[in-house]
Design a protein around this motif. Structure first.
Motif, PDB file in Angstrom:
ATOM      1  N   ASP A  74       0.838  -1.205   0.000  1.00 17.12           N
ATOM      2  CA  ASP A  74       0.000   0.000   0.000  1.00 17.12           C
ATOM      3  C   ASP A  74       0.868   1.249   0.000  1.00 17.12           C
ATOM      4  N   GLY A  75       1.875   1.243   0.869  1.00 16.21           N
ATOM      5  CA  GLY A  75       2.783   2.385   0.929  1.00 16.21           C
ATOM      6  C   GLY A  75       3.558   2.558  -0.361  1.00 16.21           C
ATOM      7  N   LEU A  76       3.958   1.462  -0.970  1.00 12.56           N
ATOM      8  CA  LEU A  76       4.699   1.517  -2.225  1.00 12.56           C
ATOM      9  C   LEU A  76       3.829   2.062  -3.354  1.00 12.56           C
ATOM     10  N   ILE A  80       4.593   5.349  -5.500  1.00 12.68           N
ATOM     11  CA  ILE A  80       4.693   5.301  -6.959  1.00 12.68           C
ATOM     12  C   ILE A  80       3.713   6.280  -7.586  1.00 12.68           C
ATOM     13  N   THR A  81       2.497   6.335  -7.037  1.00 15.66           N
ATOM     14  CA  THR A  81       1.474   7.247  -7.557  1.00 15.66           C
ATOM     15  C   THR A  81       1.926   8.694  -7.397  1.00 15.66           C
ATOM     16  N   GLU A  82       2.521   8.991  -6.254  1.00 14.19           N
ATOM     17  CA  GLU A  82       2.988  10.357  -5.988  1.00 14.19           C
ATOM     18  C   GLU A  82       4.071  10.780  -6.976  1.00 14.19           C
ATOM     19  N   GLY A  84       4.482   9.452  -9.947  1.00 11.18           N
ATOM     20  CA  GLY A  84       3.994   9.318 -11.320  1.00 11.18           C
ATOM     21  C   GLY A  84       4.862   8.414 -12.175  1.00 11.18           C
ATOM     22  N   VAL A  85       5.373   7.326 -11.590  1.00 13.20           N
ATOM     23  CA  VAL A  85       6.288   6.442 -12.318  1.00 13.20           C
ATOM     24  C   VAL A  85       5.567   5.680 -13.425  1.00 13.20           C
ATOM     25  N   GLY A  86       4.415   5.149 -13.165  1.00 14.86           N
ATOM     26  CA  GLY A  86       3.713   4.437 -14.225  1.00 14.86           C
ATOM     27  C   GLY A  86       2.665   3.494 -13.694  1.00 14.86           C
ATOM     28  N   ALA A  87       1.657   3.291 -14.519  1.00 16.81           N
ATOM     29  CA  ALA A  87       0.540   2.440 -14.141  1.00 16.81           C
ATOM     30  C   ALA A  87       0.934   0.969 -14.135  1.00 16.81           C
ATOM     31  N   ASN A  88       1.885   0.589 -14.970  1.00 15.77           N
ATOM     32  CA  ASN A  88       2.303  -0.810 -15.047  1.00 15.77           C
ATOM     33  C   ASN A  88       2.858  -1.292 -13.702  1.00 15.77           C
ATOM     34  N   LEU A  89       3.693  -0.488 -13.077  1.00 12.46           N
ATOM     35  CA  LEU A  89       4.280  -0.848 -11.787  1.00 12.46           C
ATOM     36  C   LEU A  89       3.212  -0.888 -10.699  1.00 12.46           C
TER      37      LEU A  89
END
Length: 156
Positions: A74-76, A80-82, A84-89
């Motif tokens: 959840d934290g990860l 990642i969302t913050e 903006g790395v990518g939806a795939n990850l």
């Protein structure tokens, strides 16, 4: 009409086990694991119950660890969302969370089943003692070294 009286078997004991020979000449060897005393049965059941108990504790640890790892996911996902790395990850993290939830559910199910096994082992141990303990102790404490002759049991 009375059936033929039983004929005693001969038995010898050595390092390989108990060797029994019938009157007809057939022989069979019982290893130490096959011929069990009441004490051995009770000890085996108690040992199995103890093993079940430790296995149940391990299952609970796995449930806790899975929940902790799912929380870390959840934290990860938030991190990642913050960034903006990518939806795939994010998708892979969500799949990992689902797998961890399945693992936790399976570990909980195994835990519950192992607890039932532990209870069954303890019940078997207690029942063996209750049902057979008195006669076992009477035979073990008896000064007699061999069974009575057949006529003793047939006396009316």
């Amino acid at each position: 009409m009375q059936p033929n009286p039983p004929v005693p078997h001969t038995a010898t004991v050595d390092a390989k086990g108990v060797h029994v020979t019938t009157a007809a000449g057939k022989s069979r060897t019982y290893s130490g694991g096959e011929v069990m005393t009441l004490t051995q049965v009770i000890d085996l059941a108690e040992g199995s119950a103890t093993l079940c108990q430790s296995s149940a504790e391990t299952c609970l640890e796995l449930v806790d660890e899975s929940a902790e790892l799912a929380s870390d996911c959840d934290g990860l996902v938030a991190e990642i969302t913050e960034k903006g790395v990518g939806a795939n990850l994010i998708g892979k993290c969500v799949v990992l969370q689902e797998q961890l939830a399945l693992q936790a559910a399976a570990a909980k199910k195994v835990h519950d089943q192992v607890l039932l096994g532990e209870e069954a082992c303890r019940t078997a141990s207690v029942n063996a003692e209750v049902r057979h303990g008195q006669i076992f102790r009477a035979v073990a404490d008896s000064p007699l070294t061999k069974p009575a002759e057949r006529d003793f049991y047939n006396a009316r």
